[in-house]
Write a protein that holds these residues in place. Structure first.
Motif, PDB file in Angstrom:
ATOM      1  N   ARG A   1       2.570   1.699  -3.761  1.00 57.09           N
ATOM      2  CA  ARG A   1       1.833   1.551  -5.010  1.00 57.09           C
ATOM      3  C   ARG A   1       1.601   2.881  -5.726  1.00 57.09           C
ATOM      4  O   ARG A   1       1.381   2.912  -6.942  1.00 57.09           O
ATOM      5  CB  ARG A   1       0.529   0.801  -4.814  1.00 57.09           C
ATOM      6  CG  ARG A   1      -0.539   1.480  -4.041  1.00 57.09           C
ATOM      7  CD  ARG A   1      -1.782   0.581  -3.932  1.00 57.09           C
ATOM      8  NE  ARG A   1      -2.416   0.370  -5.218  1.00 57.09           N
ATOM      9  CZ  ARG A   1      -2.569  -0.816  -5.806  1.00 57.09           C
ATOM     10  NH1 ARG A   1      -2.144  -1.911  -5.209  1.00 57.09           N
ATOM     11  NH2 ARG A   1      -3.153  -0.914  -6.990  1.00 57.09           N
TER      12      ARG A   1
ATOM     13  N   ARG B   1       0.827  -1.204   0.000  1.00 60.88           N
ATOM     14  CA  ARG B   1       0.000   0.000   0.000  1.00 60.88           C
ATOM     15  C   ARG B   1       0.863   1.257   0.000  1.00 60.88           C
ATOM     16  O   ARG B   1       0.545   2.248  -0.673  1.00 60.88           O
ATOM     17  CB  ARG B   1      -0.934   0.000   1.210  1.00 60.88           C
ATOM     18  CG  ARG B   1      -2.137  -0.922   1.078  1.00 60.88           C
ATOM     19  CD  ARG B   1      -3.188  -0.614   2.123  1.00 60.88           C
ATOM     20  NE  ARG B   1      -2.702  -0.883   3.468  1.00 60.88           N
ATOM     21  CZ  ARG B   1      -2.848  -2.046   4.094  1.00 60.88           C
ATOM     22  NH1 ARG B   1      -3.476  -3.058   3.490  1.00 60.88           N
ATOM     23  NH2 ARG B   1      -2.386  -2.216   5.311  1.00 60.88           N
ATOM     24  N   GLN B   2       1.969   1.216   0.724  1.00 56.82           N
ATOM     25  CA  GLN B   2       2.835   2.390   0.843  1.00 56.82           C
ATOM     26  C   GLN B   2       3.488   2.759  -0.483  1.00 56.82           C
ATOM     27  O   GLN B   2       3.662   3.939  -0.787  1.00 56.82           O
ATOM     28  CB  GLN B   2       3.916   2.124   1.902  1.00 56.82           C
ATOM     29  CG  GLN B   2       4.845   3.311   2.145  1.00 56.82           C
ATOM     30  CD  GLN B   2       5.873   3.010   3.222  1.00 56.82           C
ATOM     31  OE1 GLN B   2       5.859   1.943   3.850  1.00 56.82           O
ATOM     32  NE2 GLN B   2       6.776   3.945   3.458  1.00 56.82           N
TER      33      GLN B   2
ATOM     34  N   ASP C   1      -1.045  -6.099  -7.526  1.00 57.89           N
ATOM     35  CA  ASP C   1      -2.342  -6.553  -7.030  1.00 57.89           C
ATOM     36  C   ASP C   1      -2.268  -7.994  -6.541  1.00 57.89           C
ATOM     37  O   ASP C   1      -1.327  -8.738  -6.847  1.00 57.89           O
ATOM     38  CB  ASP C   1      -3.402  -6.416  -8.119  1.00 57.89           C
ATOM     39  CG  ASP C   1      -3.686  -4.968  -8.464  1.00 57.89           C
ATOM     40  OD1 ASP C   1      -3.623  -4.121  -7.544  1.00 57.89           O
ATOM     41  OD2 ASP C   1      -3.957  -4.672  -9.637  1.00 57.89           O
TER      42      ASP C   1
END
Length: 220
Positions: free
Chosen positions: A15, A12-13, A24
């Motif tokens: 992307r 998440r950090q 994904d």
């Protein structure tokens, strides 16, 4: 925090750095191949190379193989390198933990599970050998493609807030051992992570193709 949670937090950090850093998760539709299809000697990999050759109008299968591996390593090493750079947990990008396909958007990959990975050589070596088995492209060229993808990722990370010194230190660590050792060198350049590889990806052999920014050949 569990390993799954740490890997997910890292993904998440990073992307938002660029589309190549967005990895994904989860089982996709039937147009995707299991990662093991790269290694099993079946038709998936040769078919992808044939489609690349047709798309770029080349009769040289080794050029198609090089382009495939450039896309593959760009999609996988970007998040791996970024995860290392932000002191996160790099995901497992071995074929057994992947889905992949080749389509209009080039090579695409997905993770099966958010688990921690192993080093770059162990993650990529089976794919290098599988590609070499179906077309006579040099292993050193393929590893040069991996080095180029890793260095390109470091350059993007450096523009995203990680210091140039930290990026270069990570580059030296990543390229300290074979097969990446000797694949290229970082060049001092103010404010940027500059890299020159020692092999050529063969892009210049395409109709209208030229040399890349990190190519050792004279500009064409």
């Amino acid at each position: 925090m569990s390993e799954f949670a740490r890997v997910l937090a890292t993904l998440r950090q990073i992307r938002g750095l660029s589309p190549f850093f967005a990895l994904d998760l989860g089982r996709p539709d039937e147009s995707w191949h299991d990662g093991e299809a790269l290694l099993d000697g079946g038709p998936a990999l040769p078919d992808a190379l044939d489609r690349i050759a047709a798309r770029y109008r080349t009769a040289e299968r080794r050029v198609a193989a090089s382009l495939f591996f450039l896309g593959y390593t760009a999609r996988l090493l970007s998040p791996v390198v970024a995860a290392r750079a932000v002191d996160g947990v790099a995901p497992d990008v071995r074929p057994a933990n992947l889905w992949w396909r080749y389509g209009p958007d080039g090579v695409q990959v997905r993770l099966k599970d958010p688990v921690a990975g192993v080093d770059v050589a162990e993650s990529l070596e089976p794919v290098v050998e599988a590609i070499h088995a179906v077309t006579p492209v040099a292993r050193g060229l393929l590893w040069g493609n991996a080095a180029s993808s890793a260095a390109g990722a470091l350059g993007t990370v450096g523009r995203g807030g990680v210091t140039g010194a930290d990026c270069l230190a990570l580059g030296a660590e990543l390229f300290a051992d074979p097969p990446l050792r000797g694949s290229g060198e970082f060049i001092p350049f103010p404010g940027e992570v500059a890299f020159r590889r020692r092999s050529c990806c063969l892009y210049y052999r395409l109709d209208g193709g030229g040399t890349c920014g990190d190519c050792p050949l004279p500009r064409r």
